[in-house]
Design a protein around this motif. Structure first.
Motif, mmCIF file in Angstrom:
data_model
loop_
_atom_site.group_PDB
_atom_site.id
_atom_site.type_symbol
_atom_site.label_atom_id
_atom_site.label_comp_id
_atom_site.label_asym_id
_atom_site.label_seq_id
_atom_site.Cartn_x
_atom_site.Cartn_y
_atom_site.Cartn_z
ATOM 1 N N GLU A 253 1.367 -1.318 -0.205
ATOM 2 C CA GLU A 253 0.175 -0.154 0.004
ATOM 3 C C GLU A 253 1.089 1.031 -0.775
ATOM 4 O OE1 GLU A 253 -3.177 0.822 2.862
ATOM 5 O OE2 GLU A 253 -3.664 -1.401 2.699
ATOM 6 N N ILE A 254 2.147 1.243 0.633
ATOM 7 C CA ILE A 254 3.529 2.581 0.430
ATOM 8 C C ILE A 254 3.291 2.729 -1.399
ATOM 9 C CG2 ILE A 254 5.137 2.841 1.413
ATOM 10 C CD1 ILE A 254 4.883 0.997 3.547
ATOM 11 N N PRO A 255 2.917 3.434 -1.760
ATOM 12 C CA PRO A 255 3.803 3.872 -3.664
ATOM 13 C C PRO A 255 5.342 3.811 -3.657
ATOM 14 C CG PRO A 255 2.099 5.832 -2.088
ATOM 15 C CD PRO A 255 1.771 4.670 -1.015
ATOM 16 N N ARG A 256 5.271 4.557 -2.258
ATOM 17 C CA ARG A 256 6.649 4.971 -2.505
ATOM 18 C C ARG A 256 7.989 4.124 -1.770
ATOM 19 N NH1 ARG A 256 8.764 10.924 -2.804
ATOM 20 N NH2 ARG A 256 6.412 12.226 -3.913
ATOM 21 N N ARG A 257 8.096 2.986 -2.728
ATOM 22 C CA ARG A 257 9.239 1.961 -1.658
ATOM 23 C C ARG A 257 10.487 2.073 -2.609
ATOM 24 N NH1 ARG A 257 5.026 -1.051 -3.712
ATOM 25 N NH2 ARG A 257 5.659 -2.844 -4.373
ATOM 26 N N GLU A 322 -1.559 18.154 13.252
ATOM 27 C CA GLU A 322 -2.729 17.460 12.254
ATOM 28 C C GLU A 322 -2.277 17.450 11.137
ATOM 29 O OE1 GLU A 322 -4.451 21.744 15.304
ATOM 30 O OE2 GLU A 322 -3.816 21.623 13.560
ATOM 31 N N ALA A 323 -1.188 18.315 10.538
ATOM 32 C CA ALA A 323 -0.867 17.722 8.992
ATOM 33 C C ALA A 323 -0.920 15.908 8.862
ATOM 34 C CB ALA A 323 1.020 17.717 8.502
ATOM 35 N N TYR A 324 -0.469 15.125 9.486
ATOM 36 C CA TYR A 324 -0.343 13.632 10.075
ATOM 37 C C TYR A 324 -2.022 12.859 10.008
ATOM 38 C CZ TYR A 324 3.866 14.909 10.858
ATOM 39 O OH TYR A 324 5.867 15.766 10.775
ATOM 40 N N LEU A 325 -2.562 13.767 10.231
ATOM 41 C CA LEU A 325 -3.819 13.508 10.910
ATOM 42 C C LEU A 325 -4.901 13.917 9.465
ATOM 43 C CD1 LEU A 325 -4.768 14.664 14.393
ATOM 44 C CD2 LEU A 325 -4.218 11.882 13.337
ATOM 45 N N ALA A 326 -4.673 14.871 9.037
ATOM 46 C CA ALA A 326 -4.769 15.979 7.988
ATOM 47 C C ALA A 326 -4.633 14.585 7.246
ATOM 48 C CB ALA A 326 -5.193 16.883 7.921
ATOM 49 N N ALA A 327 -4.195 14.436 6.594
ATOM 50 C CA ALA A 327 -3.315 13.737 5.143
ATOM 51 C C ALA A 327 -5.006 12.723 4.737
ATOM 52 C CB ALA A 327 -2.530 13.182 5.648
ATOM 53 N N GLY A 328 -4.884 11.996 5.917
ATOM 54 C CA GLY A 328 -6.615 10.218 5.576
ATOM 55 C C GLY A 328 -6.934 10.688 5.133
ATOM 56 N N LEU A 329 -7.576 12.088 5.280
ATOM 57 C CA LEU A 329 -8.801 12.810 5.153
ATOM 58 C C LEU A 329 -8.747 13.761 3.832
ATOM 59 C CD1 LEU A 329 -10.726 15.025 7.533
ATOM 60 C CD2 LEU A 329 -10.718 15.595 5.366
ATOM 61 N N ALA A 441 8.831 6.000 4.398
ATOM 62 C CA ALA A 441 7.925 6.531 4.090
ATOM 63 C C ALA A 441 6.580 4.858 4.598
ATOM 64 C CB ALA A 441 7.456 5.774 2.705
ATOM 65 N N VAL A 442 5.749 5.582 5.379
ATOM 66 C CA VAL A 442 4.411 4.236 5.938
ATOM 67 C C VAL A 442 3.754 4.614 5.158
ATOM 68 C CG1 VAL A 442 5.748 4.039 7.920
ATOM 69 C CG2 VAL A 442 4.626 5.939 7.846
ATOM 70 N N ARG A 443 2.196 3.709 5.281
ATOM 71 C CA ARG A 443 1.296 3.978 5.024
ATOM 72 C C ARG A 443 0.891 5.184 5.872
ATOM 73 N NH1 ARG A 443 -1.919 -1.805 6.415
ATOM 74 N NH2 ARG A 443 -0.716 -0.766 8.104
ATOM 75 N N VAL A 444 -0.480 6.015 5.340
ATOM 76 C CA VAL A 444 -0.731 7.497 5.266
ATOM 77 C C VAL A 444 -1.574 7.368 6.216
ATOM 78 C CG1 VAL A 444 -2.517 8.839 4.665
ATOM 79 C CG2 VAL A 444 -0.637 7.861 2.846
ATOM 80 N N ARG A 445 -1.673 5.663 6.626
ATOM 81 C CA ARG A 445 -2.850 5.004 7.469
ATOM 82 C C ARG A 445 -2.083 5.583 8.844
ATOM 83 N NH1 ARG A 445 -4.981 -0.690 7.200
ATOM 84 N NH2 ARG A 445 -5.337 0.228 4.623
ATOM 85 N N ASP A 446 -0.651 5.312 8.679
ATOM 86 C CA ASP A 446 0.340 4.351 9.768
ATOM 87 C C ASP A 446 0.998 6.261 10.633
ATOM 88 O OD1 ASP A 446 -0.745 2.649 10.429
ATOM 89 O OD2 ASP A 446 0.844 1.752 8.947
ATOM 90 N N LEU A 447 0.960 7.000 9.348
ATOM 91 C CA LEU A 447 1.967 8.246 9.827
ATOM 92 C C LEU A 447 1.536 9.058 10.772
ATOM 93 C CD1 LEU A 447 1.763 11.043 6.640
ATOM 94 C CD2 LEU A 447 3.805 9.487 7.922
ATOM 95 N N PRO A 448 -0.003 9.142 11.622
ATOM 96 C CA PRO A 448 -0.128 10.390 13.557
ATOM 97 C C PRO A 448 0.947 8.872 14.154
ATOM 98 C CG PRO A 448 -1.776 9.756 12.057
ATOM 99 C CD PRO A 448 -1.131 9.112 10.900
ATOM 100 N N ARG A 449 1.189 7.602 14.078
ATOM 101 C CA ARG A 449 1.350 6.989 15.251
ATOM 102 C C ARG A 449 2.858 6.832 14.925
ATOM 103 N NH1 ARG A 449 0.734 1.382 15.679
ATOM 104 N NH2 ARG A 449 0.294 1.313 13.095
ATOM 105 N N PHE A 450 3.520 6.268 13.458
ATOM 106 C CA PHE A 450 4.714 6.072 12.862
ATOM 107 C C PHE A 450 5.389 7.819 13.714
ATOM 108 C CE2 PHE A 450 8.031 7.259 9.973
ATOM 109 C CZ PHE A 450 8.747 5.736 10.183
ATOM 110 N N MET A 451 4.661 8.870 13.300
ATOM 111 C CA MET A 451 5.636 10.825 13.760
ATOM 112 C C MET A 451 5.977 10.214 15.248
ATOM 113 S SD MET A 451 7.083 11.635 11.024
ATOM 114 C CE MET A 451 7.358 13.325 12.402
ATOM 115 N N SER A 452 4.883 10.032 15.825
ATOM 116 C CA SER A 452 4.214 9.648 17.274
ATOM 117 C C SER A 452 5.627 9.004 18.246
ATOM 118 C CB SER A 452 3.009 9.134 18.311
ATOM 119 O OG SER A 452 2.572 9.581 17.424
ATOM 120 N N ALA A 453 5.800 7.865 17.310
ATOM 121 C CA ALA A 453 6.669 6.882 17.729
ATOM 122 C C ALA A 453 8.258 7.891 17.410
ATOM 123 C CB ALA A 453 6.695 5.763 16.675
ATOM 124 N N VAL A 454 8.594 8.958 16.468
ATOM 125 C CA VAL A 454 9.289 9.638 15.553
ATOM 126 C C VAL A 454 9.888 10.048 17.189
ATOM 127 C CG1 VAL A 454 10.697 10.320 13.808
ATOM 128 C CG2 VAL A 454 9.442 9.001 13.167
#
Ligand SMILES: Cc1cc2nc3c(=O)[nH]c(=O)nc-3n(C[C@H](O)[C@H](O)[C@H](O)COP(=O)(O)OP(=O)(O)OC[C@H]3O[C@@H](n4cnc5c(N)ncnc54)[C@H](O)[C@@H]3O)c2cc1C
Ligand code: SF4
Ligand code: SF4
Length: 1009
Positions: A253-257, A322-329, A441-454
């Motif tokens: 699902e990650i388009p940029r690999r 907020e940018a990571y949350l907004a991306a999916g929407l 790069a991660v799945r867009v839906r994972d961005l908020p969690r991934f970025m919190s971890a980063v």
């Protein structure tokens, strides 16, 4: 240790030897037969083989944190040269490092063997087939140039990097590049239909998609292709292999690999996946970073130009999260691009003169801005989607301000986003935003969690960081602030890389989304892809390149991540006593190290801006701002070179063609100011070797001119005389084609002296001090008189400044210490005369702007403060008039109503330190004057540069780039205007047309009907 050149006494298989990471060419080349091998290669090529130290230094870096000295640099002219290089490498065991523009961020465009610069000569667009939507190109073609050529066809090559105006299609294939619009168009891999490649055995093949039936006969072939096909078949048919690959590689699902070789894509094609697409080795080669084969021709699939109706929404967010949350929407509205910039980048962009104006759409101080682009077939659909998105975001409580940009405003906003990586180098202090974890790069839906971890990890390390990102594709360019001169920060750099890899693995992400693995990320690939898959990647490398001649040490079998750093950790860069003040940058070395190799200074002809005229005319790395900065860095940062870091033949070589035009000061996103650095280099050269007669004479020009003005007719006869002038030019090393500037006659001198006085108009608009610099009194007395009369007729009292020798000629020849003394004298002389009510106004940009730029830089203490005060009250005539317009002191009723078409050329210093906008405004003041600016870059004169014999040809070539053509093609009735004395002379010498100063044109406009 890294593999270097293998001994090849018998041209047979020789045992591999290891050389120290820092491969010293001179020590290494001691045995005669290697010289003989390189000699043989040199003679066999039609292109060049550059073996000198200067070129090897220039090609030792790309845009990464690494530096590796190559043995030599080859610049092939054609495919035949490439074949010879491969055959030679096969025989000698020396590696080849293919290279385009060298903008790679992970060290994949450098290496210890022969760097093969394909961008220099192999840049042909070979065939365009609009009906079949195909283009066949050589790998050195620059992406923007290709698209410019394709414009007429209504098609374009869609993948787009932030480096689109300088990166090559070959480099895009090498890195499988993609960019802002990858949501719509994917990456380079999806747009390559066929590749012509040179394989390790020297064979040349066209690769294209093949059905299972077509592959089978090829599998039987001898040579590299047969071996690769058999090897891949065996690898993919091993029990469990396919499953292990598909599970181990990043989530589909990650388009940029862009990690490792695209083995997952091969495993998904026929016959390994019966429902997959055709088997295509091109797909494997894209992203292989020059490690499998040399690409010699590329057939590209073209796309129709995007729909006409486009808009860009700049969603202002309070926080980055907020940018990571907004991306999916946002993605639900099927946008064409979704990009994000955080507040750090926006703040740094504000410090870049070139980018400051592109921040026009940013309101207040948002935590992040999301740029969302829509391209639609009609206006209604466009507005519908924009409004729908805004309403959804508002509903979700995301976003505070949603300006919608259209037309050229969109391009400006995208230019700001593209400059993102570059402006990061403006960060003050020793810590810089470092490429290390900048491309995951991660799945867009994972961005908020991934970025919190980063963010948790970075907080754990106590690190500041900046983010900009292709959030729509789940990819983040995140750079922590590190000082890689410090061993402790190098340890962090290593630790962070590893930590990030583990995190990416947890999310089944891709370590690289677009920048590639190179040697920066490859060490951590096993953590992400798994050891078994890593062994498979090594097998692929061996199938293609058993002798390891193609770009070794990238993707697989890489050296330690912290070896070969540019910075020499643990050793401080040389401290240099300077005349200019480099405190704000942290010293001269830090000012040089701001150059991150991003290569905006290698932009092609026709790109906006002026930087770098010497590169644009020569297309030589040696004559680019990057080349100059790299050369200086080499001697400032490397411990073995620190005795006189600024005084080396190689440094002199790169500075030779710098016009000191200051374009880089304004346009380099990192703020590399080469004119300033060149001044320091020249002063050092004078200190150690003395000044040439020519340099002394140029520096003394204002004094010599004053002497000549005592009897101008005699002086002009001598200067214009065939014998006398020719002899003078010879001893001064001036070009025979250039006439000397004429000195003003006694009548003109008297005319100028008598021009000053009170307003010649009942209006009383105020008073000003007119700068009587060396150009105004000695060269342009007629123009100066016109300016004074113009000002008086517009209602101003014009008083003369004392005669000032500005020091410009001293600065341009490197007499900085003498320039400082002169600056001090001038500040003293003007101190009591210039005030808010009585500004200093001048007509020549190169001298007037010295008050704003150089004086406060080279003076110290209270003199410096006073210089800064005077500088802030100094303005060009055009700036003064534009301000007068704003105050309502003058308007179009003062001027003629007749029609006039004006072509305007701006002086480089004016563009870098001010702007051409005031000139355009005041020239357009008469109601029917139509003013057009020539997109001319630099005129090529560069003060005295264009007069010098050694520089004349380059000076004319720069003029030919655009300025001369535009002037020649202008109708006779068009008036050519420029504020620079040198620019007007250059226009005259290059085109035979006399250009006017704005003062002359406006004075005439006062008299018209
Ligand atoms: C400021 C900045 C922004 C960037 N933004 C992006 C971005 O938005 N998207 C993106 O994808 N990348 C980006 N990059 C990385 C880089 O600019 C791109 O990947 C670009 O396509 C590289 O092109 P180049 O001509 O500079 O290639 P180089 O860096 O010279 O080479 C790239 C790779 O291709 C190989 N190669 C080159 N020519 C050949 C050939 N003929 N045969 C075989 N191999 C070859 C080289 O060995 C190397 O491994 C950015 C870099 C910078 C500095
Ligand atoms: S000089 Fe500036 S524009 Fe050129 S490579 Fe260096 S940082 Fe980039
Ligand atoms: S001053 Fe001008 S010529 Fe010199 S490096 Fe900068 S842009 Fe190039």
């Amino acid at each position: 240790m890294i593999m270097g050149f293998k001994p090849c006494l018998s041209h047979g298989k020789a045992a591999e030897v290891e050389f120290p990471v820092e491969l010293d060419y001179h020590a290494f080349m001691t045995s005669g037969y290697r010289e003989v091998e390189l000699d043989a290669l040199e003679h066999s090529l039609e292109g060049e083989l550059l073996r000198d130290r200067a070129h090897r230094i220039l090609y030792a870096t790309d845009a990464s944190v690494y530096r590796q000295m190559p043995l030599a640099v080859a610049r092939p002219r054609h495919e035949g040269d490439l074949i010879r290089l491969v055959e030679w490498a096969g025989k000698t065991g020396c590696s080849l490092v293919p290279r385009g523009a060298g903008t790679s961020l992970a060290g994949q465009a450098i290496g210890p063997g022969v760097v093969v610069d394909i961008s220099r000569w192999m840049d042909g667009i070979l065939e365009v087939d609009p009906a079949g939507r195909r283009a066949r190109v050589q790998p050195g073609v620059i992406r923007d140039r290709l698209n410019r050529d394709l414009k007429e066809t209504g098609l374009f090559f869609a993948p787009e990097t932030s480096t689109t105006d300088r990166c090559t299609i070959g480099g895009m294939v090498g890195n499988n590049a993609c960019g802002l619009h990858s949501l719509r168009y994917g990456s380079t891999r999806e747009h390559v239909s066929r590749l012509r490649v040179i394989l390790a055995d020297g064979s040349v093949e066209w690769w294209a998609p093949k059905s299972p039936g077509e592959i089978e006969p090829d599998t039987e072939k001898s040579g590299t292709t047969g071996r690769v096909l058999r090897g891949l078949d065996a690898l993919l048919n091993e029990p469990g292999a396919r499953r292990e690959i598909l599970d181990g590689f990043p989530h589909p699902e990650i388009p940029r690999r862009n990690s490792g070789y695209a083995l997952d894509i091969m495993a998904e094609s026929r016959p390994y996946n019966p429902t997959g697409g055709d088997f295509n080795l091109c797909r494997l080669l894209c992203g292989s970073e020059g490690t499998l084969a040399l690409v010699t021709e590329i057939e590209l699939c073209l796309e129709p130009l995007p729909p006409r109706y486009r808009a860009l929404m700049a969603v202002h967010l309070t926080r980055r999260q907020e940018a990571y949350l907004a991306a999916g929407l946002v993605l639900e509205w099927n946008p064409d691009a979704v990009e994000m910039m955080d507040h750090h980048i926006l703040a740094l962009a504000g410090k870049s003169p070139e980018q400051r104006e592109n921040r026009f759409f940013v309101k207040g101080d948002p935590g992040a801005v999301l740029l969302v682009e829509f391209a639609r077939g009609d206006e209604d659909a466009l507005i519908h989607d924009c409004e729908g998105l805004e309403s959804d975001l508002r509903g979700a409580g995301l976003g505070t301000y949603f300006p919608l940009l259209r037309g050229d405003d969109m391009n400006r906003a995208w230019a700001l986003r593209r400059a993102g990586l570059g402006v990061l180098s403006r960060t003050p202090g020793a810590k810089r935003p470092v490429s290390v974890i900048e491309d995951s790069a991660v799945r867009v839906r994972d961005l908020p969690r991934f970025m919190s971890a980063v963010e948790d990890r970075l907080a754990h390390f106590g690190l500041e960081y900046v983010v900009h990102a292709h959030v729509g594709s789940g990819e983040l360019h995140l750079r922590p602030m590190l000082d890689l001169h410090e061993k402790s920060d190098v340890a962090l750099f290593r630790e962070l890389g590893e930590e990030m890899a583990r995190l990416v693995a947890e999310f089944r992400g891709s370590l690289s989304g677009e920048h590639g693995d190179g040697r920066l990320r490859a060490p951590w690939l096993p953590l992400v892809l798994g050891e078994a898959n890593m062994r498979r990647l090594e097998r692929i490398k061996d199938m293609f390149d058993p002798e390891g001649i193609f770009n070794p040490g990238k993707i697989v079998r890489v050296p330690p991540v912290d070896s070969d750093l540019r910075t020499c950790p643990g050793i401080s860069p040389a401290t240099v006593q300077t005349i200019a003040d480099f405190t704000a940058e942290g010293g001269l070395a830090t000012a040089v190290e701001r150059c991150n190799g991003s290569a905006e200074c290698r932009r092609i002809k026709g790109s906006p801006g002026t930087m770098c005229p010497s590169y644009r005319a020569t297309r030589e790395e040696l004559h680019s701002t990057r080349g100059r900065a790299n050369m200086l860095r080499e001697f400032l940062v490397r411990p073995d070179a620190a005795i006189h870091p600024l005084d080396h033949p190689e440094v002199s070589l790169v500075m030779e063609y710098c016009l000191a035009c200051k374009a880089c000061r304004a346009e380099c996103p990192s703020g590399v100011d080469m004119a300033r650095l060149k001044g320091e280099v020249l002063q050092r050269r004078i200190d150690h070797h003395g000044a040439t007669l020519s340099a002394r004479a140029v520096a003394a020009y204002p004094v010599l001119a004053q002497i000549g003005m005592l009897w101008p007719s005699l002086a002009n006869t001598i200067l214009a005389g065939r014998l006398t002038g020719g002899w003078l030019r010879k001893i001064l090393d001036f070009a025979s084609q250039r006439p000397f500037p004429r000195l003003p006659s006694w009548r003109e001198q008297v005319g100028l002296r008598r021009a000053f006085g009170p307003p010649m108009n009942p209006r009383r608009n105020g008073e000003l001090l007119f700068l009587m610099d060396e150009f105004s009194f000695a060269q342009d007395a007629v123009v100066a008189r016109a300016a004074i009369i113009l000002l008086r007729r517009l209602g101003y009292t014009v008083k003369p400044s004392p005669r000032i020798r500005s020091g410009r000629t001293l600065i341009s020849r490197g007499f900085l210490r003498r320039a400082r003394t002169r600056a001090a004298v001038n500040v003293g002389r003007l101190s009591g005369r210039v005030s808010d009510a009585i500004p200093l106004v001048g007509i020549e940009p190169s001298t007037l702007l010295t008050f704003r730029d150089e004086y406060p830089d080279i003076l110290r203490g209270s003199l410096r403060e006073e210089a800064a005060r005077i500088g802030s009250l100094s303005m060009l005539l055009e700036e003064f008039l534009a301000r007068a317009m704003d105050r309502g002191e003058i308007d179009s009723r003062d001027f003629s109503n007749r029609y006039l078409h004006i072509l305007y050329h701006g002086h480089c210093h004016q563009k870098a330190l001010s702007s051409t906008e005031p000139a355009l405004r005041c020239l357009g003041l008469p109601a029917n004057y139509v003013v057009e600016e020539i997109e001319s870059g630099c005129c090529g004169m560069g003060g005295v540069f264009g007069y010098e014999r050694a520089h004349y040809d380059l000076s004319m070539r720069i003029g030919e780039e655009f300025l001369f053509k535009a002037v020649r093609s202008a109708p006779e009735s068009t008036v050519i205007v420029s504020g620079g004395t040198g620019c007007r002379q250059q226009i005259l010498d290059g085109t035979g047309r006399r250009a006017r100063h704005p003062a002359e044109v406006l004075l005439e406009a006062l008299d018209g009907p």
